[in-house]
Design a protein around this motif. Sequence first.
Motif, PDB file in Angstrom:
ATOM      1  N   LYS A   2      26.968  45.416  79.486  1.00  0.00           N
ATOM      2  CA  LYS A   2      26.504  44.457  80.482  1.00  0.00           C
ATOM      3  C   LYS A   2      26.231  43.132  79.796  1.00  0.00           C
ATOM      4  O   LYS A   2      25.558  43.075  78.764  1.00  0.00           O
ATOM      5  CB  LYS A   2      25.232  44.975  81.149  1.00  0.00           C
ATOM      6  CG  LYS A   2      24.725  44.093  82.284  1.00  0.00           C
ATOM      7  CD  LYS A   2      23.493  44.700  82.936  1.00  0.00           C
ATOM      8  CE  LYS A   2      22.985  43.839  84.079  1.00  0.00           C
ATOM      9  NZ  LYS A   2      21.770  44.438  84.699  1.00  0.00           N
ATOM     10  N   LEU A   4      24.738  39.272  80.121  1.00  0.00           N
ATOM     11  CA  LEU A   4      23.902  38.335  80.869  1.00  0.00           C
ATOM     12  C   LEU A   4      24.080  36.945  80.267  1.00  0.00           C
ATOM     13  O   LEU A   4      23.827  36.741  79.077  1.00  0.00           O
ATOM     14  CB  LEU A   4      22.431  38.759  80.793  1.00  0.00           C
ATOM     15  CG  LEU A   4      22.100  40.167  81.299  1.00  0.00           C
ATOM     16  CD1 LEU A   4      20.605  40.448  81.112  1.00  0.00           C
ATOM     17  CD2 LEU A   4      22.500  40.312  82.766  1.00  0.00           C
ATOM     18  N   GLN A  11      25.093  34.383  75.516  1.00  0.00           N
ATOM     19  CA  GLN A  11      25.100  35.605  76.301  1.00  0.00           C
ATOM     20  C   GLN A  11      24.221  36.663  75.630  1.00  0.00           C
ATOM     21  O   GLN A  11      24.090  36.686  74.407  1.00  0.00           O
ATOM     22  CB  GLN A  11      26.529  36.161  76.430  1.00  0.00           C
ATOM     23  CG  GLN A  11      27.519  35.201  77.060  1.00  0.00           C
ATOM     24  CD  GLN A  11      28.949  35.730  76.972  1.00  0.00           C
ATOM     25  OE1 GLN A  11      29.209  36.771  76.356  1.00  0.00           O
ATOM     26  NE2 GLN A  11      29.876  35.006  77.587  1.00  0.00           N
TER      27      GLN A  11
END
Length: 227
Positions: A2, A4, A11
Motif C-alpha cells: 500500500k 500513501l 511516499q
Amino acid sequence: VKKLADGKGLQLWIMPNGGKYWRYEYRHLGKRKLLALGTYPDLTLEKAREKTTDARRQVADDLDPSGLKQQRKAELRLAADNTFGKIAERLVAKKRKDGKAPVTIAKMEWILAKLKTSLATRSIGSIRTPDVIHALKKEEEADNLETARRMRTVIGEVFRYAMQHGIIDGDPSAATRGAIANPKPKHFTAITDPQRVGALLRLVDDYADRQIITGSALQLMALLYPR
C-alpha cells in the motif's frame, strides 16, 4: 504493498508484514527512479520531507540522488577497508611473504600495537602530519625516544605502501622530521679481555652462518676496524 503519497514525490510504502518505508519517486534522464529514505517511525514525517527537499534540489541540478547515495556507500566501504591498521596488516603480511626475519616482523607488530588507539582505526587518507606527531609525542613524553624513532619509521613504511597501491598520494610522516627529540647514543667501552673477545668472535661466526652478508661484514670489522 500500500502506497500513501505525501506530495512532491514522497511516499510511505506499507508492506504486508506491517513494515513502513519512506520512498522518494523522481525522474532522472527520462527514467523513473526511487530513493529509499528510511523507515517509519524511526524516520519521522518531518525528517522524510527534509530528505525529499534535499533530493529534489539534487534532481534540479541534474544529479541522481540514488546514484549519489550508492557512491557515498561505496566511499564509506572503501574507507573502512583502508584504515591505517588494515593497510599495516597487509604490509606485515607482505613482509612475511618476502621472508623477513621473525624478529623484524615481531618488532613491527609491537610498534603497530602501540598505534591502535591513535591511528589504527583511522582511514589512512584522513591522517595528517599533526596526527602522526601526536602519536610520536606520546612516546617522547614517556622518554621512549628510540621507540618514537622506530615508530616514525614504521608509520612511514605503511604510508609508502599505501602510496604504492594508489590509496593515497602523499606521506604525511615525511614532514615529521625533527619534530621529536633524537635518542642519545650509548657508548660502550671496548672489550679487551681475551676470553670475552673470543666469545664475541664465536657469536659473530655463528651469526655469519645464518646471515652471510651481515655476518661477513662483522667478521671483517673484527680484523680491520681501527684500534
